[in-house]
Structure formats: C-alpha cells, structure tokens
Design an enzyme around this catalytic site. Sequence first.
Site, PDB file in Angstrom:
ATOM      1  N   LYS A 151       0.811  -1.228   0.000  1.00 14.54           N
ATOM      2  CA  LYS A 151       0.000   0.000   0.000  1.00 14.54           C
ATOM      3  C   LYS A 151       0.839   1.271   0.000  1.00 14.54           C
ATOM      4  CE  LYS A 151      -0.650  -0.300   5.005  1.00 14.54           C
ATOM      5  NZ  LYS A 151      -1.472  -0.935   6.037  1.00 14.54           N
ATOM      6  N   ARG A 170      -8.146  -1.619  16.774  1.00 18.04           N
ATOM      7  CA  ARG A 170      -8.553  -1.209  15.431  1.00 18.04           C
ATOM      8  C   ARG A 170      -9.553  -2.261  14.967  1.00 18.04           C
ATOM      9  NH1 ARG A 170      -4.461   0.259  10.496  1.00 18.04           N
ATOM     10  NH2 ARG A 170      -5.096  -1.823   9.801  1.00 18.04           N
TER      11      ARG A 170
HETATM   12  C1  LIG Z   1      -0.771  -1.963   6.506  1.00 18.97           C
HETATM   13  C2  LIG Z   1      -1.257  -3.249   6.986  1.00 18.97           C
HETATM   14  C3  LIG Z   1      -0.371  -4.327   7.084  1.00 18.97           C
HETATM   15  C4  LIG Z   1       1.115  -4.199   6.819  1.00 18.97           C
HETATM   16  O1  LIG Z   1       1.688  -3.472   7.878  1.00 18.97           O
HETATM   17  P1  LIG Z   1       3.271  -3.234   8.014  1.00 18.97           P
HETATM   18  O2  LIG Z   1       3.444  -2.662   9.367  1.00 18.97           O
HETATM   19  O3  LIG Z   1       3.668  -2.298   6.934  1.00 18.97           O
HETATM   20  O4  LIG Z   1       3.921  -4.564   7.875  1.00 18.97           O
HETATM   21  C5  LIG Z   1      -0.888  -5.540   7.494  1.00 18.97           C
HETATM   22  N1  LIG Z   1      -2.194  -5.682   7.782  1.00 18.97           N
HETATM   23  C6  LIG Z   1      -3.075  -4.676   7.702  1.00 18.97           C
HETATM   24  C7  LIG Z   1      -4.506  -4.911   8.043  1.00 18.97           C
HETATM   25  C8  LIG Z   1      -2.628  -3.416   7.311  1.00 18.97           C
HETATM   26  O5  LIG Z   1      -3.511  -2.410   7.246  1.00 18.97           O
END
Ligand SMILES: *Cc1c(COP(=O)(O)O)cnc(C)c1O
Length: 356
Positions: free
Chosen positions: A36, A129
Amino acid sequence: MYPRLIIDLEKLKENCNKMIQLCKSQNIDIIMPVVKVAAGDQRIAKVFVDSGFQYLGDSRIQNLKKFQDFAIKKFLVRIPMLSEVDEVVKYSDISLNSELKVVSALNEAARNQNKVHEVIIMFDLGDLREGYYYKNDYLDDISQVLKLENIILKGIGTNLTCYGGLVPNKDILTRLITIKNMIEEKLKYRLEIISGGNSSSVFLFGKNQIPQEINSLRLGESIFLGKETSFQNDITGFNLDTFIFEAEIIECKTKPSYPDGETSINSFGEKPVIIDKGIMKRAILAIGKQDVLVENILPLDSSITIIGASSDHLIMDITGSDYTLGDIIRFKLNYPGLLHLMSSNYVEKIYKEKSQ
Ligand SMILES: *Cc1c(COP(=O)(O)O)cnc(C)c1O
C-alpha cells in the site's frame, strides 16, 4: 526533474528474498506482502510478483485494479466498504473482514459475478482497530459465514501496533490461537491461514514468542525499509536505503535565525517555536508539506538540519557547509514519509534496476 524519489528495485528485490528466507526459518509459510505504501506503483508491485510471493496485498481497491494483470492472488487489507463490494470481488481474490453484513454483501456480489471470494476474519486482540474483540462472541457470525455459498473462510487474522500501539508477545498472540481452536472444535472447520499480524511481529523472530500455529504474516514496512515496527530497529542484513529522496536548493542566503519583529501564527495556524542561533547560512528547497511532512525525512548529510517548512518551501540550516543554489540535498525517509512522497504527483519517481 526535482524533487524526485530514487527507487532501487534491486535492493527491494533483495529485501523480498531476505524476508522469504527469514520467514521460512520461523515457520511462517504464507507471507502476504502489503504494498500500500507504493500508491499503486506497478514497477514496485512487479518486484514482489517476481520474487515468488503467492499473494499481493493493498489497502485500496484502486491500487489492486492496477495490478490485475499480475498472475498472483490479490488481497485487500482494509476491511471493505459496503459500497465497494462489487469491486472487491472483481479485483481481489481475498479480503480481510470483520462485519457479517459486509461478508454477506460480498457473497451476493460473488454470486452475481459467478465467483468465489475468500475471506480472512479479523480479531482485535486489544490494539482496538479492526476485528471482533477477542473477548466477545464471534462463533454465531463465523457459522453464518460458513453457510455463505460463494464465500470461503480461508482463515483468521489480527492486526497489532497500528492504533493502540499494542506490542505483540506470546500471551497476546495466544489469544488468536484460542479463537482458532474454538472455531475448529465447535464448528468442525479447519482454518488454513492464521495471520499473526504485520511488521510489528518481526522483532519476535528467534525469540520463541510466536505460537507455532501462526503460519502467516502480512508484511509491508519491514520489506520496504528493513525495519521491524514495534521498536523501529533495523533488521540485520536488510537494505535500509531502498528509497532516497532528492530536492533542489532554490535560495541560499545568510540571514538571522530569529524573526525580526512581533510574531503570531504561521501559514499552518501554528505558533512556531524558533530558537535564536544568531546569523546562519540558510537554504530553501523546492519541496513542502504538500509532498511530505518534514518530521518524516532526514538529510543524509548529518551536518545540516531541517528547521521548518510550509506547503511548498523547506527551510534548512546549512551553516558550515558548501551547498549553494541549485545543489541537490539527499534524504532518507520513514514509512509515512515514503507513503506521502509516493502519493505526490509532484515527485518524480526514478527507478534503479541494478545497484552499482
Ligand atoms: C498496513 C497493513 C499491514 C502491513 O503493515 P506493516 O506494518 O507495513 O507490515 C498488514 N495488515 C493490515 C490490516 C494493514 O492495514
């Protein structure tokens, strides 16, 4: 063209390979990389596809749409909006979910498109969350999910250290295993993926803290920047300089460091805290808060410092250096900085295929 972001695809590929090796040594068989931060960049996504991952994840369906020609299973990491279920089914193979109503709508959309859509149900282990709160009832909803004909329950997952800053450990992760066992015993259904978090779980590697039932992680920052995110430590052997940001000096003058006269608020409505350091050599760079927040970038040359910014101007103290008008200043960046710069249309993206 400046400002620009230098993206070293070779170094990124090395980090992908290293993460695959590292996860293998920890019995994490199913790595779900999350891209992302790259704002839909196809060349970056292609590095992940070519590295041999089974999955490619993003938080935005618009980004996954750009990846539709890649032969890889796509997953949506942000729980879907009810209003986007058709696109979710169309452009992703698997999505993370926490609302039965949304999963039912996905089922409906999948039936209309003659497809089967896979879901991972999220559990909130205390970070607050997304997900079913681990102490609340979930079995009724899960049994409903299992009845949906165009939905496959692929597994369960959790997300940590994102809102509440909850740091994973064995006790917290075991909450997810309790849920796994409950679902498998009560509903007689085997879960294929047990997704134990994101880059904040990486620091637990080699510490006997990850329950063996956890066979998957969703990883972004640790691959892109070589950092575990619970404590922001570097991961040994990973490239930390996959991305370098460059901006150009558009004014270079010797001036006082303290405003001359009565002061009020700046263009962002803040009262600036300015320290009087006497006369200094100052540079203005053609980059600003519209492209990146200054706390998220750091000059590679540690003898110069950022002292402030407005939307389009970045001001630096370059006292004692030889920099002059037209020179380029180079910066390293953190994850929010990278996200912001990748998303800015005003920042040129330069790709390096082979590192010299
Ligand atoms: C962004 C995100 C990740 C990846 O997180 P990192 O800290 O960049 O490894 C994994 N799961 C969800 C639900 C996310 O929103």
